[in-house]
Design an enzyme around this catalytic site. Structure first.
Site, PDB file in Angstrom:
ATOM      1  N   TYR A 156      24.275  -0.464   6.038  1.00 47.55           N
ATOM      2  CA  TYR A 156      23.004   0.157   6.426  1.00 47.55           C
ATOM      3  C   TYR A 156      21.865  -0.858   6.287  1.00 47.55           C
ATOM      4  O   TYR A 156      21.011  -0.973   7.178  1.00 47.55           O
ATOM      5  CB  TYR A 156      22.769   1.390   5.550  1.00 47.55           C
ATOM      6  CG  TYR A 156      21.623   2.291   5.949  1.00 47.55           C
ATOM      7  CD1 TYR A 156      21.805   3.317   6.878  1.00 47.55           C
ATOM      8  CD2 TYR A 156      20.363   2.158   5.375  1.00 47.55           C
ATOM      9  CE1 TYR A 156      20.753   4.173   7.216  1.00 47.55           C
ATOM     10  CE2 TYR A 156      19.317   3.002   5.700  1.00 47.55           C
ATOM     11  CZ  TYR A 156      19.515   4.010   6.626  1.00 47.55           C
ATOM     12  OH  TYR A 156      18.482   4.850   6.956  1.00 47.55           O
ATOM     13  N   LYS A 160      19.713  -1.837   9.537  1.00 44.64           N
ATOM     14  CA  LYS A 160      18.278  -1.525   9.587  1.00 44.64           C
ATOM     15  C   LYS A 160      17.425  -2.806   9.646  1.00 44.64           C
ATOM     16  O   LYS A 160      16.335  -2.801  10.219  1.00 44.64           O
ATOM     17  CB  LYS A 160      17.889  -0.646   8.396  1.00 44.64           C
ATOM     18  CG  LYS A 160      18.409   0.783   8.521  1.00 44.64           C
ATOM     19  CD  LYS A 160      17.866   1.462   9.767  1.00 44.64           C
ATOM     20  CE  LYS A 160      18.164   2.936   9.839  1.00 44.64           C
ATOM     21  NZ  LYS A 160      17.610   3.564  11.054  1.00 44.64           N
TER      22      LYS A 160
HETATM   23  P1  NAP Z   1      18.600  13.346  10.076  1.00 45.08           P
HETATM   24  O1  NAP Z   1      17.799  14.522   9.725  1.00 45.08           O
HETATM   25  O2  NAP Z   1      20.055  13.301   9.742  1.00 45.08           O
HETATM   26  O3  NAP Z   1      18.402  13.050  11.646  1.00 45.08           O
HETATM   27  C1  NAP Z   1      19.160  12.073  12.322  1.00 45.08           C
HETATM   28  C2  NAP Z   1      19.583  12.663  13.644  1.00 45.08           C
HETATM   29  O4  NAP Z   1      20.285  11.634  14.389  1.00 45.08           O
HETATM   30  C3  NAP Z   1      20.556  13.833  13.477  1.00 45.08           C
HETATM   31  O5  NAP Z   1      20.170  14.926  14.273  1.00 45.08           O
HETATM   32  C4  NAP Z   1      21.878  13.236  13.928  1.00 45.08           C
HETATM   33  O6  NAP Z   1      22.757  14.187  14.501  1.00 45.08           O
HETATM   34  C5  NAP Z   1      21.422  12.250  14.975  1.00 45.08           C
HETATM   35  N1  NAP Z   1      22.477  11.294  15.252  1.00 45.08           N
HETATM   36  C6  NAP Z   1      23.313  10.683  14.366  1.00 45.08           C
HETATM   37  N2  NAP Z   1      24.171   9.897  15.006  1.00 45.08           N
HETATM   38  C7  NAP Z   1      23.894  10.010  16.330  1.00 45.08           C
HETATM   39  C8  NAP Z   1      24.460   9.457  17.496  1.00 45.08           C
HETATM   40  N3  NAP Z   1      25.481   8.610  17.422  1.00 45.08           N
HETATM   41  N4  NAP Z   1      23.936   9.796  18.689  1.00 45.08           N
HETATM   42  C9  NAP Z   1      22.910  10.666  18.765  1.00 45.08           C
HETATM   43  N5  NAP Z   1      22.323  11.230  17.691  1.00 45.08           N
HETATM   44  C10 NAP Z   1      22.815  10.903  16.494  1.00 45.08           C
HETATM   45  O7  NAP Z   1      17.997  12.035   9.399  1.00 45.08           O
HETATM   46  P2  NAP Z   1      16.488  11.495   9.281  1.00 45.08           P
HETATM   47  O8  NAP Z   1      16.248  11.265   7.863  1.00 45.08           O
HETATM   48  O9  NAP Z   1      15.534  12.275  10.082  1.00 45.08           O
HETATM   49  O10 NAP Z   1      16.692  10.043   9.940  1.00 45.08           O
HETATM   50  C11 NAP Z   1      15.960   9.597  11.054  1.00 45.08           C
HETATM   51  C12 NAP Z   1      15.922   8.077  11.004  1.00 45.08           C
HETATM   52  O11 NAP Z   1      15.201   7.660   9.846  1.00 45.08           O
HETATM   53  C13 NAP Z   1      17.307   7.430  10.894  1.00 45.08           C
HETATM   54  O12 NAP Z   1      17.359   6.275  11.695  1.00 45.08           O
HETATM   55  C14 NAP Z   1      17.394   7.067   9.418  1.00 45.08           C
HETATM   56  O13 NAP Z   1      18.287   6.003   9.195  1.00 45.08           O
HETATM   57  C15 NAP Z   1      15.956   6.709   9.124  1.00 45.08           C
HETATM   58  N6  NAP Z   1      15.583   6.758   7.697  1.00 45.08           N
HETATM   59  C16 NAP Z   1      15.624   7.931   7.015  1.00 45.08           C
HETATM   60  C17 NAP Z   1      15.260   7.933   5.664  1.00 45.08           C
HETATM   61  C18 NAP Z   1      15.270   9.190   4.819  1.00 45.08           C
HETATM   62  O14 NAP Z   1      15.085   9.099   3.600  1.00 45.08           O
HETATM   63  N7  NAP Z   1      15.469  10.369   5.398  1.00 45.08           N
HETATM   64  C19 NAP Z   1      14.859   6.750   5.044  1.00 45.08           C
HETATM   65  C20 NAP Z   1      14.841   5.581   5.796  1.00 45.08           C
HETATM   66  C21 NAP Z   1      15.187   5.591   7.122  1.00 45.08           C
HETATM   67  P3  NAP Z   1      23.880  14.902  13.582  1.00 45.08           P
HETATM   68  O15 NAP Z   1      23.124  15.746  12.632  1.00 45.08           O
HETATM   69  O16 NAP Z   1      24.711  15.634  14.565  1.00 45.08           O
HETATM   70  O17 NAP Z   1      24.587  13.747  12.911  1.00 45.08           O
END
Ligand code: NAP
Length: 250
Positions: A156, A160
């Protein structure tokens, strides 16, 4: 009415979490949204939020790393809305959380496929339209793991950091076409991603290590993303905003 009136945003992974909050905020400021995700139920819910804000929404369901499917989704979106003015490369999968010695090729390939391949080829599909119009805003969603790194997060961290570095290169490459490319690197944020891995007790304990003593709400990422996609950020390109409650200053 708002500064996104008449604009269309494609937000990958917007069926949940940060992507959904961003879709709602952008719609409230005038944008139509192409809600993309793997998860249809989540995407439909987000589309409903966009419509409730008085804007148009369409739903595209496919794997972000399926290049042909994403090219199709982009072409469909351009046909339906006339243009894609804003791209947020947000779809993501959680960190593997294991020591370096235990990282498998499968973990590596999944993280690189979704974050790096997905971001690269989705951008490749959207950029020709932006170049023709001599305008566009792109935001890649990285992570504090891509800026300061975490122990036990090799794939990751690497993915990233790549998402961040690609955006910096694109910012230079696409500037002649007035296309801005920036990065949001979220800190700990309360979405299904961490909540599916950590108990509420673990989350509370981790929050103690953040100067603000709490996780962010997804909207706190959405506001930063919306700013970078707005006319207020016309002179901002190749930059990183990292809403993280002060985590990376200690
Ligand atoms: P989330 O609620 O899990 O949302 C991510 C979404 O991406 C989910 O709906 C997921 O679908 C979808 N997804 C995953 N794999 C995919 C694929 N191959 N094709 C299409 N859609 C896909 O997570 P989030 O926290 O909002 O994350 C959003 C972004 O922020 C991500 O890039 C994550 O790495 C980044 N981020 C998050 C955090 C944190 O603390 N939350 C911190 C740093 C960075 P499914 O549910 O069906 O898998």
């Amino acid at each position: 009415m708002g500064y996104f009136d008449g604009r269309t945003a494609l937000i990958t992974g917007s069926g949940s979490g940060i992507g959904r909050a961003t879709a709602r905020i952008m719609a409230e400021r005038g944008a139509n949204v192409i809600v993309h995700d793997l998860n249809r139920a989540g995407a439909e819910e987000t589309a409903e939020l966009v419509r409730k804000a008085g804007r148009k929404a369409s739903v595209a369901i496919c794997d972000v790393s399926d290049i042909a499917a994403m090219r199709n989704a982009v072409a469909e979106g351009e046909k339906q809305f006339g243009a894609i003015d804003i791209l947020v490369n947000n779809a993501g999968v959680p960190s593997d959380r294991c020591p370096l010695e235990e990282v498998t090729e499968e973990m590596f390939e999944r993280s690189m496929r979704v974050h790096v391949k997905g971001t690269l080829f989705t951008t490749q599909a959207v950029v020709p339209g932006m170049k023709r119009r001599m305008a566009g805003k792109i935001v890649n969603i990285s992570s504090i793991q891509g800026t300061v790194g975490y122990a036990n997060g090799a794939t990751y961290n690497g993915a990233k950091a790549a998402v961040l570095a690609m955006a910096k290169g694109w910012a230079k490459e696409l500037a002649p076409w007035k296309i801005n490319v920036n990065i949001v690197a979220p800190g700990h944020c309360l979405t299904p991603m961490p909540m599916s891995k950590d108990s509420p007790e673990t989350i509370a304990k981790k929050a103690e290590g953040i100067p603000f003593k709490r996780y962010a709400q997804p909207e706190e990422m959405g506001y930063a993303i919306a700013y970078l996609c707005s006319p207020e950020a016309d002179f901002v390109t190749g930059q990183v905003i990292s809403p993280n409650g002060g985590y990376t200053i200690i």
